[in-house]
Design a protein around this motif. Structure first.
Motif, PDB file in Angstrom:
ATOM      1  N   SER A   1       4.230  -7.358  45.488  1.00 25.98           N
ATOM      2  CA  SER A   1       4.674  -8.497  46.297  1.00 25.98           C
ATOM      3  C   SER A   1       3.547  -8.939  47.219  1.00 25.98           C
ATOM      4  O   SER A   1       2.780  -8.111  47.734  1.00 25.98           O
ATOM      5  CB  SER A   1       5.907  -8.124  47.130  1.00 25.98           C
TER       6      SER A   1
ATOM      7  N   ALA B   1       9.474  -6.967  39.817  1.00 25.86           N
ATOM      8  CA  ALA B   1       8.114  -7.318  40.245  1.00 25.86           C
ATOM      9  C   ALA B   1       7.201  -6.096  40.189  1.00 25.86           C
ATOM     10  O   ALA B   1       7.626  -4.963  40.432  1.00 25.86           O
ATOM     11  CB  ALA B   1       8.134  -7.892  41.653  1.00 25.86           C
TER      12      ALA B   1
ATOM     13  N   LEU C   1       8.006 -13.668  51.196  1.00 21.95           N
ATOM     14  CA  LEU C   1       7.534 -12.725  50.185  1.00 21.95           C
ATOM     15  C   LEU C   1       7.480 -13.408  48.823  1.00 21.95           C
ATOM     16  O   LEU C   1       8.407 -14.120  48.432  1.00 21.95           O
ATOM     17  CB  LEU C   1       8.466 -11.518  50.101  1.00 21.95           C
TER      18      LEU C   1
ATOM     19  N   ARG D   1      11.843 -12.182  41.097  1.00 24.41           N
ATOM     20  CA  ARG D   1      12.633 -11.412  42.047  1.00 24.41           C
ATOM     21  C   ARG D   1      12.028 -10.019  42.199  1.00 24.41           C
ATOM     22  O   ARG D   1      11.261  -9.539  41.364  1.00 24.41           O
ATOM     23  CB  ARG D   1      14.091 -11.322  41.612  1.00 24.41           C
ATOM     24  N   ILE D   2      12.432  -9.354  43.268  1.00 23.85           N
ATOM     25  CA  ILE D   2      11.835  -8.064  43.567  1.00 23.85           C
ATOM     26  C   ILE D   2      12.171  -7.002  42.525  1.00 23.85           C
ATOM     27  O   ILE D   2      11.412  -6.055  42.306  1.00 23.85           O
ATOM     28  CB  ILE D   2      12.270  -7.602  44.990  1.00 23.85           C
TER      29      ILE D   2
ATOM     30  N   HIS E   1       7.180 -12.373  44.986  1.00 30.23           N
ATOM     31  CA  HIS E   1       7.255 -11.229  44.083  1.00 30.23           C
ATOM     32  C   HIS E   1       6.576 -11.593  42.760  1.00 30.23           C
ATOM     33  O   HIS E   1       6.979 -12.542  42.083  1.00 30.23           O
ATOM     34  CB  HIS E   1       8.703 -10.828  43.857  1.00 30.23           C
TER      35      HIS E   1
END
Length: 496
Positions: free
Chosen positions: A158, A155, A142, A151-152, A144
């Protein structure tokens, strides 16, 4: 953000840590685990995929035979028993980077099981018991995007790159590791380091932690002193450097100790490691039954013949720690010198250079200074430089013979790296040989004395250390090619 922490020494005075380490090793096979797609790092996103690794309906997997061979060799090197019959299973969970919504793995029937290794940390030996080493496929990746951290958490969206989906993996799982006390983080770091070196010596993986081809999931729980029941554990996921393994476990021990000491409880969960020095919660940690394992219906069982297993046992190299001890004793390196060579990935090239006739100290000098700098500038490993260990030994032989000095030897190395031929060829082509002819040296010494009468007067007065200034002047005049020892002799002769 960082949580409340208990001082590390206070934490270890009240609690005993219990470790569990799961190390994922991406194998360096040419193709993926169950299909013919290229197994290579860094391709354009979603270009190394096919119906099998994308999990499209009707596609059928086929096991990679080389991956099975690598898994068996890993198991043998870890003193494991090799299964005479095993099979794959489906591990069911939803991840956006696995289009099938299951991972083809092994559960209760791994290819290798019940092994062990012994580690020495600060003069103490710790036995690490291996529960199993099983085969599986990696997930995709993944990416992001739209945030500041990658990082998620921040974000905006993604993206999924499925190139890594289906990459062959061997997951090495320890049994609970107890009795390490305050050295728990160091033992974990030493264990992952051992596995990295072992995989390199076996030739089954490039174990580039920064690229994710070796990753550690570090489990830890705490037991009050005197207790016998393990506490609830956390699993810090995908720690991708040796230093981070040690730091992440140190942090988790302090965090869990602070929680327990204040009357709180540890939640069984995954944690994410942040290089700033702390972990944050991920998801609640599933039990094995939550994955609803069942045998993979599209793959036949794996039943390696005993004769083949024994043949593979015969291909095992010398264990890395045994080899290091042997080489250190033979070379006379200090512990620090040996560790520097190991950290630089220089053992192979130093050993080959010594075999070609160089002394251990001269081989170490060239590979860990001049050549390490060149490799770092080029962004490559030492072994990838365009100079062989035999050529490095030849450079040192030219220094030992007085043909060149260390400064000129660096220019010789420049020429070899530029493809100008052997060290001897470069010396001739570039005119780098040291000048030892007394006529030329005497004239240069006379010129230096005439240009520096005050220095000459101090030497006549018995201050011989001042000769260094005149030697430097001669060396500069002769572009570093003068025989410095002979120059000194001539200066002292001329000045009484």
């Amino acid at each position: 953000m960082s949580a409340d922490l208990l001082d590390f020494d206070a934490a270890l005075a009240a609690y005993d840590p219990v470790l569990g380490l799961e190390v994922h090793v991406e194998l360096n096979t040419a193709s993926k685990m169950f299909c013919g797609c290229a197994n290579a790092f860094g391709g354009e996103p979603n270009t190394q995929t096919c119906p099998v690794c994308l999990g499209l309906p009707g596609s059928l997997p086929v096991v990679n035979g080389k991956a099975i061979e690598s898994a068996i060799r890993i198991g043998l090197a870890l003193n494991c028993s090799i299964a005479s019959w095993c099979r794959f299973a489906r591990k069911n969970y939803f991840y956006p980077d696995m289009t099938k919504d299951f991972q083809t793995s092994q559960y209760d029937e791994p290819i290798a099981h019940d092994g062990w290794i012994d580690l020495e940390v600060d003069g103490e030996t710790y036995r690490i018991e291996i529960e199993r080493a099983h085969m599986e496929e990696d997930a995709g990746k993944l990416v992001h995007a739209g945030g500041s951290s990658g990082r998620i958490g921040d974000a905006e969206y993604s993206l999924v790159d499925y190139n890594r989906a289906g990459t062959p993996l061997v997951e090495i799982v320890t049994r609970p590791i107890t009795g390490t006390g305050a050295k728990a983080p160091q033992v974990a770091k030493a264990y992952v380091s051992f596995l990295r070196d072992l995989m390199l010596s076996l030739g089954v993986s490039d174990v580039r932690m920064e690229q994710g081809s070796l990753r550690c999931d570090a489990n830890v729980s705490l037991m009050p002193k005197g207790a016998t029941q393990f506490g609830l554990r956390t699993e810090t996921k995908n720690v991708n450097s040796l230093r981070s393994v040690e730091r992440a476990l140190t942090y988790e021990i302090q965090r869990q100790a602070a929680l327990l000491s204040s009357g709180g409880r540890v939640h069984q969960e995954t944690r994410h490691w942040h290089e700033e020095g702390y972990t944050t919660p991920g998801r609640s940690k599933e039990q094995a039954e939550d994955y609803r394992y069942f045998p993979e219906p599209d793959l036949v069982p794996v039943a390696p013949r005993r004769e083949w297993v024994e043949q593979l046992r015969g291909t095992l190299p010398e264990l890395p720690n045994v080899r290091r001890e042997r080489l250190q004793a033979a070379w006379g390196y200090t512990d620090l010198e040996m560790q520097d060579a190991v950290n630089a990935g220089a053992l192979d090239v130093i050993e080959a250079t010594v075999a070609a006739g160089a002394t251990p100290q001269s081989a170490r000098k060239w590979w860990l200074t001049e050549l390490a700098r060149r490799a770092n500038e080029a962004g490559v490993d030492l072994a990838a430089l365009a100079i062989t260990p035999a050529q490095v030994a030849e450079v040192q032989a030219l220094v030992d013979a007085g043909t060149v000095n260390d400064k000129l030897a660096r220019q010789v190395i420049d020429g070899v790296l530029a493809g100008e031929g052997s060290p001897a060829d470069v010396v001739v082509a570039r005119g780098l040989a040291v000048v030892s002819d007394d006529g030329a040296l005497s004239a240069a010494v006379d010129a230096a004395i005439a240009a520096n009468p005050d220095v000459a007067a101090r030497i006549r007065d018995g201050k011989l250390q001042a000769a260094g200034a005149l030697i430097g002047a001669v060396m500069k005049d002769m572009r570093g090619q003068a025989d410095a020892g002979r120059v000194r002799e001539l200066i002292l002769q001329k000045l009484g």
